[in-house]
Design an enzyme around this catalytic site. Structure first.
Site, PDB file in Angstrom:
ATOM      1  N   CYS A  66      48.785  61.349  12.286  1.00  0.00           N
ATOM      2  CA  CYS A  66      48.597  59.999  11.760  1.00  0.00           C
ATOM      3  C   CYS A  66      49.369  59.794  10.462  1.00  0.00           C
ATOM      4  O   CYS A  66      49.308  60.629   9.549  1.00  0.00           O
ATOM      5  CB  CYS A  66      47.113  59.738  11.521  1.00  0.00           C
ATOM      6  SG  CYS A  66      46.765  58.093  10.846  1.00  0.00           S
ATOM      7  N   CYS A  88      43.556  62.059  14.339  1.00  0.00           N
ATOM      8  CA  CYS A  88      44.839  62.472  14.913  1.00  0.00           C
ATOM      9  C   CYS A  88      45.682  63.186  13.853  1.00  0.00           C
ATOM     10  O   CYS A  88      45.884  62.662  12.762  1.00  0.00           O
ATOM     11  CB  CYS A  88      45.581  61.271  15.464  1.00  0.00           C
ATOM     12  SG  CYS A  88      44.658  60.379  16.737  1.00  0.00           S
ATOM     13  N   CYS A 121      39.099  55.304  10.109  1.00  0.00           N
ATOM     14  CA  CYS A 121      39.216  55.576  11.543  1.00  0.00           C
ATOM     15  C   CYS A 121      38.145  56.585  11.954  1.00  0.00           C
ATOM     16  O   CYS A 121      37.748  57.448  11.174  1.00  0.00           O
ATOM     17  CB  CYS A 121      40.610  56.115  11.871  1.00  0.00           C
ATOM     18  SG  CYS A 121      40.929  56.262  13.658  1.00  0.00           S
TER      19      CYS A 121
END
Length: 592
Positions: free
Chosen positions: A265, A262, A258
């Site tokens: 996550c 975040c 990714c």
């Protein structure tokens, strides 16, 4: 190769190739069962098969391996050397598998001897070894697995009997057979004489794996009715399991990579593996998706990581799922930052729902969470506009955590007008975002149930809101990881099942920890197929929101794009309406 040197072998190969070419993809799961009976000669397989046929009704059929298409060649090959004879029976399994699917469309199928007997007898008589000495032949070949109709409940039974009773039955049967068919084979004579041969045969049967499925032992002692009752009990349990474990909606997190970070996550970049990266990998991915389709999958959701890091492969998979597998729904969850208009132009027609994750409508909050570097809201609006332009239903996902739990997102959601707004309570999973080996530590981001309920109360007027607390999230999703393994989250972590690349869908589902009742309770089944574009009046309201997170110049550009995209179809409709109205008025005047 073995059969190609023999004229009769060439004939057999041509017959089976023609049968395999006629096999059709099964687009629906079924509860019509298929039961394969294996075991040594004389244990009562044929008697049990006959009794099952009577019990299961007029639509049931009996299939023998090799099937009738090859039966005229059997006497010829029974008199040939072991290698040629075994090759013929191996080929017969492929013919039998194709025939299973055709007959199962009409009703239950009972198969008298299949692949397990071919391999078990090869171990005992041809190789003369125990199964552990020949591990490479213990798994059913993948191309044979692909021919099996796993859309149906499949039971592989090993019918067993004491050696004394078994040998007695074989001799009695040989005497009763017509000339030319009543010969006791050399294999049978050797089996009676040698305890070692019997042990190898028994061990061979029990070591075999049919796409992860093992043979289930059925005791053949006692009366015919008792044996039938045992077999029916096993069969009924398999049908019940098939009804319970249906992968209607599957989420494939096909990459862990990714471009965002975040903090909450729970599917982090622990590996860079991506199966569809190569041509062979793409073929294997499609093969596994087809297996899921045949077992009842109706919806596939591609996620990550960030799925658009592999935009080309994503598009090809979406196209395959809609065109070839004819799935009801193909959806994607993305952070939106890697989506390009060119992708919409080429692949949007294969997408039923596109979801973008956004946790706040304040860019500073998104950055604090780790979602982007200040342009996330601009990307979100851009993707929303493309969804309008290409008539792709738009969905929004938000993870509620300590940084956004007090935020009021009502106005922004009303402006975006997603078909669904999924609101998740921040979830901890051991090894992913908490605990030893985790690449994230989300403990400081969690909120209480009361805080989550307060957030929901604040947004109760938002009709598209679909909330999911930790209880509803944990066991109600069928999640496949990058290796195509279902992830069992029941223990608070992620325990992978065996991969669909190696085992049947049912084998993998048994390890998934999936709660079908919770899946239904959280609204997992909804109207997920793509519909015609929403009314222009509704779309006109799906514009950008006011936020300091997008600078004025970008917000102006986004607004102008929205107005142009909406004005063109609106003008077309207005023109058509005026034309129709004018024609109708002229017609009525003349009529009058």
């Amino acid at each position: 190769q073995v059969l190609s040197v023999d004229c009769k072998g060439q004939e057999a190969v041509r017959i089976v190739q023609k049968m395999m070419q006629s096999r059709q993809l099964s687009l629906a799961s079924s509860t019509t069962p298929i039961i394969c009976l294996d075991g040594a000669d004389g244990v009562g397989k044929s008697t049990l098969a006959s009794n099952l046929l009577k019990r299961m009704g007029k639509t049931a059929s009996l299939l023998k391996s090799p099937p009738e298409q090859l039966l005229h060649l059997r006497p010829y090959f029974d008199g040939k050397p072991p290698e040629l004879r075994r090759a013929f029976y191996v080929l017969g399994n492929y013919a039998c598998a194709v025939t299973m699917q055709a007959q199962a469309a009409q009703g239950p199928v009972i198969v008298d001897r299949f692949w397990p007997s071919t391999i078990a007898y090869a171990l005992a008589h041809d190789y003369e070894v125990m199964p552990q000495d020949k591990p490479e032949i213990l798994k059913m070949p993948s191309d044979l697995v692909d021919q099996l109709p796993f859309a149906h409940p499949m039971v592989f039974l090993l019918v067993e009997l004491t050696e004394e009773e078994r040998a007695k039955r074989v001799r009695q049967r040989a005497k009763a057979m017509p000339a030319g068919f009543g010969v006791v084979t050399k294999e049978e004579e050797e089996l009676e004489r040698s305890r070692e041969h019997r042990e190898r045969l028994s061990a061979g049967y029990k070591a075999l794996s049919m796409a992860g499925e093992k043979l289930t032992v059925c005791d053949a002692s006692g009366t015919e009715e008792a044996v039938l009752s045992r077999a029916m009990g096993i069969l009924e349990a398999s049908v019940e399991e098939k009804q319970r474990l249906v992968p209607k909606s599957v989420n494939w997190h096909y990459t862990r990579q990714c471009n965002y970070a975040c903090k909450f996550c729970f599917h982090t970049a622990q590996t860079s593996f991506f199966l569809p990266k190569t041509e062979d990998g793409m073929s294997e991915a499609k093969r596994c998706l087809r297996k899921l389709r045949e077992c009842g999958m109706q919806k596939i959701n591609f996620s990550g990581g960030e799925p658009f890091l592999y935009a080309s492969q994503l598009g090809k998979l979406c196209r395959y799922c809609k065109q070839d597998l004819k799935l009801e729904s193909v959806s994607i969850i993305s952070n939106g930052s890697k989506i390009r208009r060119e992708w919409f132009e080429k692949y949007s027609k294969y997408v039923d729902i596109l979801a973008v994750s956004c946790d706040s409508f304040c860019e500073e909050t998104n950055q604090r969470i780790g979602r982007g570097k200040g342009l996330h809201l601009a990307h979100l609006q851009e993707v929303r506009n493309w969804c309008i332009e290409f008539a792709v239903p738009f969905k929004l996902n938000s993870v509620i955590n300590i940084h956004n739990v007090e935020e009021d997102m009502t106005d922004a959601i009303e402006q975006l007008k997603p078909i669904r707004w999924k609101v998740f309570q921040c979830l901890l999973l051991e090894g992913e975002n908490v605990g030893e080996g985790a690449l994230r530590d989300a403990k400081s981001l969690t909120i209480s149930e009361e805080q989550f309920k307060s957030f929901l109360k604040r947004h109760e007027a938002v009709q598209c809101l679909v909330p999911e607390d930790n209880k509803h999230m944990r066991d109600s999703y069928l999640i496949l990881d990058e290796e195509l393994r279902f992830l069992n989250c029941t223990s608070g972590g992620k325990v992978p099942s065996r991969s669909l690349r190696e085992v049947s869908v049912m084998c993998a589902l048994r390890d998934a920890g999936f709660d079908a009742n919770m899946f239904r309770a959280r609204g997992g089944i909804y109207d997920w197929s793509r519909k015609p574009q929403t009314d222009l009046e509704d779309l006109a309201g799906a514009g950008p929101w006011h936020t300091t997170g997008i600078d004025k110049k970008k917000r102006k550009n986004v607004n102008e794009i929205s107005r142009v995209q909406l004005a063109i179809p609106a003008a077309v409709i207005l023109l058509v309406s005026c034309t129709v109205f004018g024609a109708a008025k002229t017609y009525l005047s003349r009529k009058k």
